[in-house]
Design a protein around this motif. Structure first.
Motif, PDB file in Angstrom:
ATOM      1  N   PHE A 214       7.736  49.488  -6.467  1.00  0.00           N
ATOM      2  CA  PHE A 214       6.833  49.594  -5.192  1.00  0.00           C
ATOM      3  C   PHE A 214       5.368  49.331  -6.125  1.00  0.00           C
ATOM      4  O   PHE A 214       4.386  48.749  -5.686  1.00  0.00           O
ATOM      5  CB  PHE A 214       6.806  50.724  -4.788  1.00  0.00           C
ATOM      6  N   LEU A 218       2.364  46.492  -5.627  1.00  0.00           N
ATOM      7  CA  LEU A 218       1.009  46.700  -5.266  1.00  0.00           C
ATOM      8  C   LEU A 218       0.116  45.950  -6.187  1.00  0.00           C
ATOM      9  O   LEU A 218      -0.760  45.438  -5.867  1.00  0.00           O
ATOM     10  CB  LEU A 218       0.858  48.092  -4.974  1.00  0.00           C
ATOM     11  N   GLN A 220       1.000  43.531  -8.181  1.00  0.00           N
ATOM     12  CA  GLN A 220       1.025  41.826  -8.088  1.00  0.00           C
ATOM     13  C   GLN A 220       0.370  41.263  -6.857  1.00  0.00           C
ATOM     14  O   GLN A 220      -0.373  40.350  -6.881  1.00  0.00           O
ATOM     15  CB  GLN A 220       2.490  41.489  -7.974  1.00  0.00           C
ATOM     16  N   THR A 221       0.544  42.084  -5.780  1.00  0.00           N
ATOM     17  CA  THR A 221      -0.426  42.028  -4.480  1.00  0.00           C
ATOM     18  C   THR A 221      -1.891  41.783  -4.771  1.00  0.00           C
ATOM     19  O   THR A 221      -2.512  40.964  -4.267  1.00  0.00           O
ATOM     20  CB  THR A 221       0.127  42.710  -3.497  1.00  0.00           C
ATOM     21  N   GLU A 224      -2.746  38.858  -6.510  1.00  0.00           N
ATOM     22  CA  GLU A 224      -2.966  37.406  -5.943  1.00  0.00           C
ATOM     23  C   GLU A 224      -3.958  37.598  -4.831  1.00  0.00           C
ATOM     24  O   GLU A 224      -4.673  36.536  -4.830  1.00  0.00           O
ATOM     25  CB  GLU A 224      -1.658  37.722  -4.912  1.00  0.00           C
ATOM     26  N   ALA A 240      -6.412  42.029   5.764  1.00  0.00           N
ATOM     27  CA  ALA A 240      -5.493  43.016   6.055  1.00  0.00           C
ATOM     28  C   ALA A 240      -4.691  43.124   5.172  1.00  0.00           C
ATOM     29  O   ALA A 240      -4.246  44.566   5.021  1.00  0.00           O
ATOM     30  CB  ALA A 240      -4.660  42.340   7.330  1.00  0.00           C
ATOM     31  N   ASN A 241      -4.229  42.585   4.262  1.00  0.00           N
ATOM     32  CA  ASN A 241      -3.102  42.972   3.322  1.00  0.00           C
ATOM     33  C   ASN A 241      -3.858  43.547   2.176  1.00  0.00           C
ATOM     34  O   ASN A 241      -3.153  44.442   1.452  1.00  0.00           O
ATOM     35  CB  ASN A 241      -2.608  41.496   2.724  1.00  0.00           C
ATOM     36  N   TRP A 244      -4.021  47.140   3.458  1.00  0.00           N
ATOM     37  CA  TRP A 244      -2.562  48.027   3.512  1.00  0.00           C
ATOM     38  C   TRP A 244      -2.252  48.439   2.249  1.00  0.00           C
ATOM     39  O   TRP A 244      -1.643  49.421   1.982  1.00  0.00           O
ATOM     40  CB  TRP A 244      -1.555  47.239   4.313  1.00  0.00           C
ATOM     41  N   THR A 245      -2.460  47.302   1.075  1.00  0.00           N
ATOM     42  CA  THR A 245      -2.311  47.742  -0.159  1.00  0.00           C
ATOM     43  C   THR A 245      -3.072  48.836  -0.567  1.00  0.00           C
ATOM     44  O   THR A 245      -2.433  49.586  -1.411  1.00  0.00           O
ATOM     45  CB  THR A 245      -2.494  46.607  -1.073  1.00  0.00           C
ATOM     46  N   MET A 248      -1.391  52.159   0.581  1.00  0.00           N
ATOM     47  CA  MET A 248      -0.052  52.425   0.169  1.00  0.00           C
ATOM     48  C   MET A 248      -0.220  52.854  -1.527  1.00  0.00           C
ATOM     49  O   MET A 248       0.711  53.624  -2.057  1.00  0.00           O
ATOM     50  CB  MET A 248       0.894  51.263   0.032  1.00  0.00           C
TER      51      MET A 248
ATOM     52  N   MET B   1       0.161  39.415   8.992  1.00  0.00           N
ATOM     53  CA  MET B   1       0.844  40.459   9.275  1.00  0.00           C
ATOM     54  C   MET B   1       0.632  40.778  10.814  1.00  0.00           C
ATOM     55  O   MET B   1      -0.310  40.516  11.145  1.00  0.00           O
ATOM     56  CB  MET B   1       0.328  41.755   8.336  1.00  0.00           C
ATOM     57  N   VAL B 210       3.036  43.138   0.759  1.00  0.00           N
ATOM     58  CA  VAL B 210       3.378  44.462   0.304  1.00  0.00           C
ATOM     59  C   VAL B 210       4.567  44.751   0.752  1.00  0.00           C
ATOM     60  O   VAL B 210       5.600  45.060   0.134  1.00  0.00           O
ATOM     61  CB  VAL B 210       2.284  45.645   0.818  1.00  0.00           C
ATOM     62  N   PHE B 214       8.042  45.421  -1.495  1.00  0.00           N
ATOM     63  CA  PHE B 214       8.625  46.561  -1.451  1.00  0.00           C
ATOM     64  C   PHE B 214      10.240  46.277  -1.208  1.00  0.00           C
ATOM     65  O   PHE B 214      11.073  46.837  -1.781  1.00  0.00           O
ATOM     66  CB  PHE B 214       8.248  47.449  -0.597  1.00  0.00           C
TER      67      PHE B 214
END
Lengths: 387, 387
Positions: A214, A218, A220-221, A224, A240-241, A244-245, A248, B1, B210, B214
């Motif tokens: 996990f 995160l 890696q995201t 990117e 948005a991503n 959320w990252t 989390m 998303m 994400v 996951f």
């Protein structure tokens, strides 16, 4: 994996347009105090959307919560809460506003000197006012955790507390509300989320493959999306991503059952308290040096990080080379995000190191890291690598 | 998303020896009903540990909850709950006991025919008794979600409901309590967790990195640990990580903001209802065929799955070859876990396909999958690939 307890009761309401649904999460008869910062929520439309959503509620306001929120300011809000019999708080802003609101929520019901909460710690908190958040800056994860960091201007102290009583009841995460952020704050947010993740991941192997995967996901995201958000700042899907990252990265999940470091944050807080640097700027300075100084203690995880996050496997150099490359890549990524990683980038030099080390010693923070063995001398060496 | 709401209030208490702490999570004056299955908890020590931990509580018992718990059995427990004025339930067992307890918790407070909860759905549930769980079999994720599946013997129906009122208040996850499981149940659990993950991942790209990372992390972990648990069944660390993986596979987190499939579960439930196969056995039969039949609709994610989970990148064959290899590898993994993936492995043949398709049609389940367009004819073709 170590034994653990995990309980995160915060409700997340995620997506463009979700502020309109706010009213149903706040009791109809509540006396609400809306808390915010310097007023950017008024220029980007968030303020109007929140007020419209709460048209049926009794809403008072408290503005002026600073970045690195100040105890002195927050105590004014506590007085207002008590005087006006407020029974629900709504933080509208970034991590500083949410952190400040957590302190206010706890201090308003605390029987004694509220500074205890920061001096002694969250264990003195036995209750807190309920509160929600409308997040406008993805970075700190405060919207879905029980931690808060507050600064005391009078004494140049920056202190944290945690308490299960200060999880937000809900947090509205509308990525469209982040589109108007200055790019400096966007870059800071990516770095902050990245370092939150490494603090829970780059320690020593603990046989916790889910938490590792996990955390790597995160990181890696962020690798990117970081360049994407700078290239396409109007892309709400990228926002948005990232949002959320960042949530989390510090909602407790990736940290269950594993050792945690937090030395970079400990040192960084002192740099902010002393020199007023942005939180993420301090992390970008401190982390690369800490990883170098701790390369033996962190060897296993640094090699895993090199391989899984940076694609550096055994075919791509010796262990030492791969560790150096992973740390160098990390520093380069922070720079790419517009966050200088050297003290000189902020006009600071060797005297700043002396002052930081002295502040750590004065605060008794002489054993940092996942093994509580990072000394002030180690911190000095780490900072010297980022002069 | 996609926009989403996420709220999972279950407290997880994880680790060897944690059952001893049970009492502090149940109100001291509660009248507790302890629910369990066929008695394996008595031979592996779990029963004694739970009773010892609750020595200060008033505890009644209800045993005999079957795998694929039966409505008829659960209604007997509802009668006991109401007659004895029970106000806290404690499920001790695997997913079937937890699922059954969720239904009992809702049915005990339901004003009307309790079958409504399964016929109409969880929206009729307005309240439920509080309950906790002590998990002994990692597989279903029921210990940290709001879903329940119940079978009605009289009509050979298997139906699910979801309600925010039936999240467990807490779940104790002690991996040592899984060491005595028969290997068939261990293999089933790994397959179940794997397919829970693919149902939320192998759909169409939704720009949710994400959630993708996951899900891939959970699948990679199961591929690593599945063979290990068979080779070293006494390794409690492997058990611990499988247990946490199974919980994370279906606690809502990897499914937020993304399309979900669940066709394999829909078809699988009919196979269990008609032929009494274990839940995981049905998933192992259905999934490979569904992925083949849906390879066009799922192409993007199947290629991502091939690359990130199975290491099959563009250098390793054409798109068609990589998709075939990923599906073939999936089938081989289930077989490796001791779960046959063909109907013939259970003594079933073409007539079983006819019966399953007829049951789906009779239940009105004629549009399955993430786009609700999987027809009974598609299901027939999928099952024919697993004859």
């Amino acid at each position: 994996m170590q034994n653990f307890e995990f309980h995160n009761p915060t409700r997340v309401i995620f997506g463009t347009g979700q502020i309109a649904a706010l009213a149903k999460y706040i009791p109809a008869n509540a006396r609400v105090l809306m808390l915010y910062g310097g007023g950017s929520i008024k220029t980007n439309g968030t303020y109007d959307e929140v007020r419209a959503a709460l048209a049926g509620h009794t809403v008072l306001e408290f503005s002026g919560i600073e970045p690195n929120p100040r105890y002195e300011t927050l105590m004014q809000a506590v007085e207002l809460v008590q005087g006006e019999k407020i029974d629900f708080l709504l933080a509208v802003g970034g991590g500083s506003v949410v952190d400040g609101t957590k302190f206010i929520a706890a201090a308003a019901l605390y029987d004694g000197d509220a500074w205890d909460i920061l001096k002694i710690g969250g264990k003195v908190v036995k209750a807190a006012l309920p509160f929600g958040a409308v997040l406008t800056l993805p970075a700190t994860g405060s919207e879905m955790n029980s931690a808060s960091v507050v600064s005391r201007a009078a004494t140049q102290e920056k202190r944290a507390f945690m308490s299960p009583h200060v999880y937000p009841r809900f947090s509205v995460l509308d990525p469209a509300k982040t589109l108007t952020l200055p790019l400096r704050q966007v870059g800071n947010g990516v770095v902050d989320a990245f370092v939150h993740t490494t603090e829970q991941y780059l320690t020593y192997p603990a046989n916790a493959p889910v938490q590792d995967r996990f955390a790597e996901g995160l990181l890696q995201t962020l690798l990117e999306l970081g360049p994407q958000v700078l290239a396409r700042p109007d892309d709400v899907e990228v926002r948005a991503n990232i949002m959320w990252t960042a949530t989390m990265a510090l909602n407790g999940l990736i940290g269950v059952g594993v050792p945690q470091d937090w030395a970079t944050h400990g040192v960084g807080h002192e740099l902010t308290a002393l020199f007023g640097l942005d939180h993420a700027q301090t992390l970008a300075i401190v982390l690369p040096g800490i990883l170098q100084v701790r390369r033996e203690a962190k060897r296993g995880k640094l090699l895993q990080y090199a391989e899984r996050v940076w694609g550096l496997d055994a075919s791509q150099g010796s262990e030492e080379e791969r560790i150096d490359a992973a740390i160098g890549n990390t520093r380069a990524f922070f720079e790419q995000m517009g966050v200088p990683t050297r003290l000189s980038g902020y006009g600071l030099g060797a005297p700043a190191i002396d002052a930081t080390v002295a502040a750590l010693e004065a605060a008794g923070m002489t054993g940092l890291g996942e093994r509580r063995d990072i000394t002030p001398a180690d911190v000095r060496r780490a900072l010297q690598l980022s002069l």
